[in-house]
Write a protein that holds these residues in place. Sequence first.
Motif, PDB file in Angstrom:
ATOM      1  N   GLY A 163       0.795  -1.218   0.000  1.00  0.00           N
ATOM      2  CA  GLY A 163       0.000   0.000   0.000  1.00  0.00           C
ATOM      3  C   GLY A 163       0.825   1.264   0.000  1.00  0.00           C
ATOM      4  N   GLN A 164       2.068   1.190   0.483  1.00  0.00           N
ATOM      5  CA  GLN A 164       2.905   2.386   0.509  1.00  0.00           C
ATOM      6  C   GLN A 164       3.348   2.808  -0.892  1.00  0.00           C
ATOM      7  OE1 GLN A 164       5.802   1.344   3.694  1.00  0.00           O
ATOM      8  NE2 GLN A 164       4.749   2.926   4.878  1.00  0.00           N
ATOM      9  N   LYS A 165       3.116   1.935  -1.870  1.00  0.00           N
ATOM     10  CA  LYS A 165       3.419   2.275  -3.263  1.00  0.00           C
ATOM     11  C   LYS A 165       2.176   2.761  -4.012  1.00  0.00           C
ATOM     12  CE  LYS A 165       5.414  -1.886  -3.483  1.00  0.00           C
ATOM     13  NZ  LYS A 165       6.018  -3.106  -4.077  1.00  0.00           N
ATOM     14  N   PHE A 166       1.061   2.910  -3.298  1.00  0.00           N
ATOM     15  CA  PHE A 166      -0.185   3.363  -3.915  1.00  0.00           C
ATOM     16  C   PHE A 166      -0.284   4.877  -3.779  1.00  0.00           C
ATOM     17  CE2 PHE A 166      -4.956   3.829  -3.702  1.00  0.00           C
ATOM     18  CZ  PHE A 166      -5.191   3.474  -5.030  1.00  0.00           C
ATOM     19  N   ALA A 167      -0.410   5.578  -4.903  1.00  0.00           N
ATOM     20  CA  ALA A 167      -0.269   7.037  -4.900  1.00  0.00           C
ATOM     21  C   ALA A 167      -1.509   7.770  -4.403  1.00  0.00           C
ATOM     22  CB  ALA A 167       0.071   7.514  -6.310  1.00  0.00           C
ATOM     23  N   THR A 168      -2.694   7.226  -4.626  1.00  0.00           N
ATOM     24  CA  THR A 168      -3.928   7.930  -4.260  1.00  0.00           C
ATOM     25  C   THR A 168      -4.139   7.872  -2.751  1.00  0.00           C
ATOM     26  OG1 THR A 168      -4.875   7.215  -6.367  1.00  0.00           O
ATOM     27  CG2 THR A 168      -6.396   8.121  -4.745  1.00  0.00           C
ATOM     28  N   THR A 169      -4.611   8.963  -2.168  1.00  0.00           N
ATOM     29  CA  THR A 169      -4.855   8.985  -0.728  1.00  0.00           C
ATOM     30  C   THR A 169      -6.343   9.200  -0.455  1.00  0.00           C
ATOM     31  OG1 THR A 169      -4.428  11.366  -0.592  1.00  0.00           O
ATOM     32  CG2 THR A 169      -2.560   9.879  -0.222  1.00  0.00           C
ATOM     33  N   ARG A 170      -6.755   8.737   0.708  1.00  0.00           N
ATOM     34  CA  ARG A 170      -8.145   8.900   1.130  1.00  0.00           C
ATOM     35  C   ARG A 170      -8.175   9.018   2.643  1.00  0.00           C
ATOM     36  NH1 ARG A 170     -12.256   5.531   3.143  1.00  0.00           N
ATOM     37  NH2 ARG A 170     -14.359   6.235   2.575  1.00  0.00           N
ATOM     38  N   HIS A 171      -8.932   9.988   3.148  1.00  0.00           N
ATOM     39  CA  HIS A 171      -9.117  10.098   4.587  1.00  0.00           C
ATOM     40  C   HIS A 171     -10.237   9.166   5.034  1.00  0.00           C
ATOM     41  CE1 HIS A 171      -6.350  13.419   4.963  1.00  0.00           C
ATOM     42  NE2 HIS A 171      -6.984  14.092   4.022  1.00  0.00           N
ATOM     43  N   SER A 172     -10.090   8.586   6.205  1.00  0.00           N
ATOM     44  CA  SER A 172     -11.112   7.680   6.722  1.00  0.00           C
ATOM     45  C   SER A 172     -12.399   8.441   7.001  1.00  0.00           C
ATOM     46  CB  SER A 172     -10.624   7.017   8.016  1.00  0.00           C
ATOM     47  OG  SER A 172     -11.674   6.266   8.601  1.00  0.00           O
ATOM     48  N   HIS A 173     -13.534   7.823   6.620  1.00  0.00           N
ATOM     49  CA  HIS A 173     -14.821   8.434   6.947  1.00  0.00           C
ATOM     50  C   HIS A 173     -15.218   8.149   8.395  1.00  0.00           C
ATOM     51  CE1 HIS A 173     -15.695   4.351   5.520  1.00  0.00           C
ATOM     52  NE2 HIS A 173     -16.881   4.407   6.088  1.00  0.00           N
ATOM     53  N   ARG A 174     -14.408   7.353   9.091  1.00  0.00           N
ATOM     54  CA  ARG A 174     -14.625   7.119  10.521  1.00  0.00           C
ATOM     55  C   ARG A 174     -13.310   7.351  11.280  1.00  0.00           C
ATOM     56  NH1 ARG A 174     -18.318   2.872   8.833  1.00  0.00           N
ATOM     57  NH2 ARG A 174     -20.437   3.466   9.443  1.00  0.00           N
ATOM     58  N   GLY A 175     -12.714   8.488  11.006  1.00  0.00           N
ATOM     59  CA  GLY A 175     -11.473   8.853  11.662  1.00  0.00           C
ATOM     60  C   GLY A 175     -11.703   9.805  12.825  1.00  0.00           C
ATOM     61  N   GLN A 176     -10.678  10.577  13.144  1.00  0.00           N
ATOM     62  CA  GLN A 176     -10.715  11.413  14.346  1.00  0.00           C
ATOM     63  C   GLN A 176     -11.843  12.443  14.320  1.00  0.00           C
ATOM     64  OE1 GLN A 176      -6.994  13.318  15.272  1.00  0.00           O
ATOM     65  NE2 GLN A 176      -7.766  14.259  17.142  1.00  0.00           N
ATOM     66  N   ALA A 177     -12.086  13.059  13.166  1.00  0.00           N
ATOM     67  CA  ALA A 177     -13.161  14.062  13.098  1.00  0.00           C
ATOM     68  C   ALA A 177     -14.513  13.424  13.389  1.00  0.00           C
ATOM     69  CB  ALA A 177     -13.172  14.713  11.723  1.00  0.00           C
ATOM     70  N   TRP A 178     -14.703  12.218  12.887  1.00  0.00           N
ATOM     71  CA  TRP A 178     -15.962  11.487  13.101  1.00  0.00           C
ATOM     72  C   TRP A 178     -16.162  11.169  14.568  1.00  0.00           C
ATOM     73  CZ3 TRP A 178     -15.946   6.200  14.616  1.00  0.00           C
ATOM     74  CH2 TRP A 178     -17.202   5.595  14.638  1.00  0.00           C
ATOM     75  N   TRP A 179     -15.114  10.603  15.220  1.00  0.00           N
ATOM     76  CA  TRP A 179     -15.345  10.194  16.606  1.00  0.00           C
ATOM     77  C   TRP A 179     -15.368  11.392  17.563  1.00  0.00           C
ATOM     78  CZ3 TRP A 179     -10.595   6.917  15.451  1.00  0.00           C
ATOM     79  CH2 TRP A 179      -9.406   7.517  15.855  1.00  0.00           C
ATOM     80  N   SER A 180     -14.701  12.477  17.193  1.00  0.00           N
ATOM     81  CA  SER A 180     -14.769  13.671  18.040  1.00  0.00           C
ATOM     82  C   SER A 180     -16.179  14.261  18.051  1.00  0.00           C
ATOM     83  CB  SER A 180     -13.774  14.724  17.558  1.00  0.00           C
ATOM     84  OG  SER A 180     -12.445  14.263  17.735  1.00  0.00           O
ATOM     85  N   GLU A 181     -16.864  14.173  16.891  1.00  0.00           N
ATOM     86  CA  GLU A 181     -18.230  14.675  16.810  1.00  0.00           C
ATOM     87  C   GLU A 181     -19.230  13.701  17.427  1.00  0.00           C
ATOM     88  OE1 GLU A 181     -22.198  15.033  15.645  1.00  0.00           O
ATOM     89  OE2 GLU A 181     -20.948  13.450  14.745  1.00  0.00           O
ATOM     90  N   LEU A 182     -19.065  12.411  17.125  1.00  0.00           N
ATOM     91  CA  LEU A 182     -20.030  11.411  17.578  1.00  0.00           C
ATOM     92  C   LEU A 182     -19.868  11.067  19.051  1.00  0.00           C
ATOM     93  CD1 LEU A 182     -22.270   9.329  16.911  1.00  0.00           C
ATOM     94  CD2 LEU A 182     -20.442   7.742  16.226  1.00  0.00           C
ATOM     95  N   GLY A 183     -18.642  11.108  19.560  1.00  0.00           N
ATOM     96  CA  GLY A 183     -18.376  10.665  20.926  1.00  0.00           C
ATOM     97  C   GLY A 183     -19.299  11.256  21.973  1.00  0.00           C
ATOM     98  N   PRO A 184     -19.425  12.593  22.050  1.00  0.00           N
ATOM     99  CA  PRO A 184     -20.302  13.176  23.075  1.00  0.00           C
ATOM    100  C   PRO A 184     -21.762  12.753  22.918  1.00  0.00           C
ATOM    101  CG  PRO A 184     -18.782  14.824  22.223  1.00  0.00           C
ATOM    102  CD  PRO A 184     -18.645  13.628  21.337  1.00  0.00           C
ATOM    103  N   ARG A 185     -22.236  12.573  21.678  1.00  0.00           N
ATOM    104  CA  ARG A 185     -23.620  12.131  21.471  1.00  0.00           C
ATOM    105  C   ARG A 185     -23.808  10.697  21.934  1.00  0.00           C
ATOM    106  NH1 ARG A 185     -25.652  11.753  16.446  1.00  0.00           N
ATOM    107  NH2 ARG A 185     -23.702  11.895  15.264  1.00  0.00           N
TER     108      ARG A 185
END
Length: 328
Positions: free
Chosen positions: A138-160
Amino acid sequence: MAVYTHLSNAQISAYLAPFNLGALVDFKGISGGIENTNYFVTTKVTGQPQQDFVLTLFEDLSYDDIPYFVDLTDHLVANDITVPAALRDKNGTALNLLAGKPAVLFPRFAGDHLARSEIGVSECAIMGKELARLHLAGQKFATTRHSHRGQAWWSELGPRAAKCIDGEGATMLMMAIGQYEAMQSQQPDLPKGVVHGDLFHDNALFNQGQLSATIDLYNASNDYLLFDVAITVNDWCIAADGSIEPDLYNAFLEAYASIRTFNEAEHRYWNAMLVAAAMRFWLSRLETFHGLDAHHREEGVTVLKDPDVFRDILSHRMQQFQLLPSLP
């Protein structure tokens, strides 16, 4: 059964026609999925053996999300990682619409996922090496993608989500989220690359004791490789109560390290990653269990997995400090 989009014989036959795979013989919805609709599909060309495929309709990911996964699986196959790569029709197209949903056709691999009782030292060693091989490829794969369940997701969902559980659990959940954010603020020197993101034992197929395929890469993204290792260990290497099973744990990590060596920062932050991985999957189960997501599906169809399984795993990771195999 987790089949959210119900298809007819005529719909599937029409979808298959451009692939020149013969006539549709049979199809069956696959139970157990959570995010997508999957069908086993069987076709036959006159005078040839039947062929088996998996037809996936994406319920949550958008049409524009899917090319990343098509390209990634092509890349992994080209680098000798056994994953299902999308089939292309006579026009060279892999991604189409079916019943208004993005749909992709894959080959069906022999084998099945292991029951938890079948997971032993040998299987954990196989998976440790395979995950490391996937990370290197995978380190030779050029395209990048951010996780749809990463830090921003859990920071928002966690308190709820915390409002839906008891006070002790809510405290533990928010503490785990806070610990990850504190780790991030230290800017740790942790290698990043393509991660599977969901390599539980039901996303690996074994046939006669050997790994036949790693499947369901729809949580793949660019993240800390160590986070992916932690996700996998938290499923493959545990006892019934969620605690670490030492023999499985050592077999997996030693096999992984024989392919990709852990650096000093990965040793330092390993237990923090085990905590974060447990928190992430507890949170995703809480989201579905308590209906905190934006997806409204037919009642009785959605598969609800017990959130308390990952509450227990998180509790163990926060109480029992774990180490990676020693540096050479």
